[in-house]
Design a protein around this motif. Structure first.
Motif, short mmCIF file in Angstrom:
data_model
loop_
_atom_site.label_atom_id
_atom_site.label_comp_id
_atom_site.label_asym_id
_atom_site.label_seq_id
_atom_site.Cartn_x
_atom_site.Cartn_y
_atom_site.Cartn_z
N HIS A 152 0.84 -1.21 0.00
CA HIS A 152 0.00 0.00 0.00
C HIS A 152 0.87 1.26 0.00
CE1 HIS A 152 -3.68 2.24 0.74
NE2 HIS A 152 -2.95 3.02 1.52
N ILE A 153 0.47 2.25 -0.79
CA ILE A 153 1.18 3.54 -0.74
C ILE A 153 0.28 4.55 -0.03
CG2 ILE A 153 2.36 5.36 -2.02
CD1 ILE A 153 2.82 3.42 -4.30
N GLY A 154 0.73 4.97 1.15
CA GLY A 154 0.01 6.00 1.90
C GLY A 154 0.65 7.34 1.60
N TRP A 155 -0.15 8.29 1.16
CA TRP A 155 0.37 9.59 0.73
C TRP A 155 0.07 10.68 1.76
CZ3 TRP A 155 2.95 11.07 -3.77
CH2 TRP A 155 3.07 10.09 -4.75
N ALA A 156 1.00 11.61 1.89
CA ALA A 156 0.72 12.88 2.56
C ALA A 156 0.87 13.97 1.51
CB ALA A 156 1.70 13.11 3.70
N LEU A 157 -0.08 14.88 1.49
CA LEU A 157 0.03 16.06 0.62
C LEU A 157 0.70 17.16 1.43
CD1 LEU A 157 -3.57 16.17 -0.94
CD2 LEU A 157 -1.56 14.89 -1.73
N ALA A 203 13.41 11.11 6.34
CA ALA A 203 12.47 10.27 7.10
C ALA A 203 12.07 9.03 6.29
CB ALA A 203 11.23 11.09 7.46
N GLY A 204 12.71 8.83 5.13
CA GLY A 204 12.46 7.61 4.34
C GLY A 204 11.19 7.65 3.51
N LYS A 205 10.71 8.86 3.22
CA LYS A 205 9.49 8.97 2.40
C LYS A 205 9.90 9.23 0.93
CE LYS A 205 7.33 9.42 6.46
NZ LYS A 205 6.87 8.21 7.16
N HIS A 206 9.22 8.55 0.02
CA HIS A 206 9.40 8.84 -1.41
C HIS A 206 8.81 10.22 -1.70
CE1 HIS A 206 10.57 4.69 -2.06
NE2 HIS A 206 9.53 4.33 -1.33
N GLY A 264 17.63 6.19 -0.33
CA GLY A 264 17.05 5.08 -1.10
C GLY A 264 15.57 5.29 -1.41
N VAL A 265 15.16 6.56 -1.54
CA VAL A 265 13.76 6.83 -1.90
C VAL A 265 13.68 7.37 -3.33
CG1 VAL A 265 13.04 7.23 0.49
CG2 VAL A 265 13.81 9.18 -0.90
N VAL A 266 12.51 7.21 -3.93
CA VAL A 266 12.30 7.70 -5.30
C VAL A 266 12.06 9.21 -5.25
CG1 VAL A 266 10.73 7.60 -7.28
CG2 VAL A 266 11.28 5.50 -6.01
N LEU A 267 12.69 9.92 -6.19
CA LEU A 267 12.40 11.35 -6.37
C LEU A 267 11.85 11.55 -7.78
CD1 LEU A 267 12.50 14.37 -5.60
CD2 LEU A 267 14.90 14.39 -6.32
N GLY A 268 10.65 12.07 -7.85
CA GLY A 268 10.06 12.39 -9.15
C GLY A 268 9.68 13.85 -9.18
N PHE A 304 5.15 7.05 -11.19
CA PHE A 304 5.77 7.26 -9.88
C PHE A 304 5.47 6.09 -8.95
CE2 PHE A 304 6.16 8.77 -5.57
CZ PHE A 304 7.35 9.47 -5.61
N SER A 305 4.21 5.64 -8.92
CA SER A 305 3.82 4.54 -8.03
C SER A 305 4.56 3.26 -8.41
CB SER A 305 2.31 4.31 -8.11
OG SER A 305 1.62 5.51 -7.84
N ALA A 306 4.70 3.02 -9.71
CA ALA A 306 5.45 1.83 -10.14
C ALA A 306 6.90 1.92 -9.67
CB ALA A 306 5.38 1.71 -11.66
N ALA A 307 7.49 3.12 -9.77
CA ALA A 307 8.88 3.29 -9.33
C ALA A 307 9.01 3.02 -7.83
CB ALA A 307 9.37 4.71 -9.67
N VAL A 308 8.02 3.47 -7.05
CA VAL A 308 8.04 3.19 -5.60
C VAL A 308 8.01 1.69 -5.36
CG1 VAL A 308 6.60 3.37 -3.50
CG2 VAL A 308 7.05 5.41 -4.90
N ARG A 309 7.31 0.97 -6.24
CA ARG A 309 7.21 -0.49 -6.09
C ARG A 309 8.36 -1.21 -6.79
NH1 ARG A 309 1.05 0.76 -6.53
NH2 ARG A 309 0.47 0.40 -4.36
#
Ligand code: NDP
Length: 332
Positions: free
Chosen positions: A1-6, A87-90, A115-119, A290-295
């Protein structure tokens, strides 16, 4: 699951990104950050987001949040990306990535280290017409590329007459709009300009010498000349692009907006023909990559490096406009 914060109770989040997150598989919006409790509560309520916070620390400490979407005004992108990465958030960050090239560089390094994705949300490269145009250019259907013209003048919607025309620190046409043209050209041509020159206008809408109109000339490798006209103050204009090659012309019409729009034509010795485009929502596409990259699958449509390159070129354009000189582009 990807939980997002705006991070940022912004117009672009409300208009496009909330929906684009929610159409992705197994994704949800956990919370929204606003500097104002009242604005945050209103935004959360109107967009059915279960929580709102005023302190980024609450997001950084929240284990349900794996990814943040940063759409605050431009001067905050840098520190918020660095904090989220630590904090380890993409991070999916809005453009411009930062206001200074060194800051953009540090953001990329911080995300890599964590080690997080940056888009970065350069949406125009997610438009199906531009994707088809890129494929045709790479195939060489118009022969050797000679020159490109970009038409990106419009009248800034009244609802957006805030920081874009008032905040000399982070606003102005170049970092708001011309930077999208730059990213799209990099995507379509497949290289970076080597030299840029520009003249700007000011005072029709924007204050304090901030630019609200621009004409840019750029030289790309292979001696390709590119021209951009951008504006906040031209009503009734249609955005477009024209690519001139040795064997033909590719014309994109109504293709510089946020909508899934754009018609593509090819003109050559056989006459003119429209190329069919199957449009998709640009922001859904951006969030899907972006979601695919996170996965662990592939890369975001536009990476941190793309954001850094676009920023470097945009700042070279601004330097040219300020100094009246031709600027050599040096992407770090
Ligand atoms: P907004 O002006 O809607 O929001 C930006 C920030 O301004 C918000 O974070 C909010 O702060 C603050 N704000 C909003 N309303 C008010 C208000 N009434 N009074 C005081 N402050 C307010 O920005 P945009 O959505 O137009 O742009 C946000 C970012 O997204 C920019 O970086 C821009 O470049 C980018 N963008 C990208 C687009 C794309 O298609 N890629 C399209 C449009 C913008 P707070 O969060 O603290 O409430």
């Amino acid at each position: 699951h990807i939980g997002w914060a705006l991070i940022g109770a912004s117009n672009v989040a409300r208009q496009w990104i909330v929906d684009a997150i929610r159409v992705q598989n197994d994704s949800s919006i956990v919370t929204v950050l606003s500097s104002s409790d009242e604005r945050g509560a209103k935004f959360a309520n109107e967009n059915a987001i279960p929580a709102h916070v005023t302190d980024i620390g609450a997001i950084l400490a929240d284990d349900r949040v794996n990814a943040v979407y940063i759409s605050t005004t431009n001067q905050f992108h840098h520190v918020q990306t660095i904090a989220a990465a630590a904090a380890g958030k993409h991070v999916l960050c809005e453009k411009p990535l930062a206001l200074r090239v060194t800051d953009a560089h540090d953001m990329i390094a911080a995300c890599r280290k964590a080690g997080v994705v940056l888009g970065i949300n350069h949406h125009l490269r997610c438009n199906a017409m531009h994707q088809e145009l890129r494929r045709l250019l790479a195939e060489g259907v118009i022969g050797r590329l000679n020159a490109v013209r970009v038409f990106h003048a419009n009248f800034l919607a009244h609802a957006l007459h805030g920081w874009r025309i008032n905040d000399a620190g982070g606003g102005g046409l170049i970092l708001d709009s011309t930077i999208h043209d730059i990213d799209t050209l990099r995507f379509l041509i497949g290289s970076n300009p080597t030299h840029v020159m520009a003249m700007t206008q000011s005072g029709r809408l924007a204050h304090d010498g901030m630019e609200d109109g621009i004409m840019v000339i750029m030289r790309f490798p292979g001696d390709v000349l590119v021209q951009i006209h951008g504006s906040y103050t031209v009503p009734f204009s249609e955005g477009g692009m024209e690519f001139y090659g040795s064997d033909g012309v590719l014309v994109g019409r109504d293709c510089m907006s946020q909508r899934p729009a754009g018609r593509l034509f090819i003109r050559n010795a056989d006459g003119e023909r429209e190329i069919p485009i199957h449009h998709h929502n640009l922001y859904h596409y951006a969030l899907a990559t972006f979601s695919a990259a996170v996965r662990g699958r592939g890369q975001p449509a536009a990476t941190g490096e793309d954001g850094l390159a676009a920023l470097t070129i945009a700042l070279a354009i601004r330097e040219s406009a300020l100094t009246g000189r031709q600027i050599e582009v040096d992407i770090p």
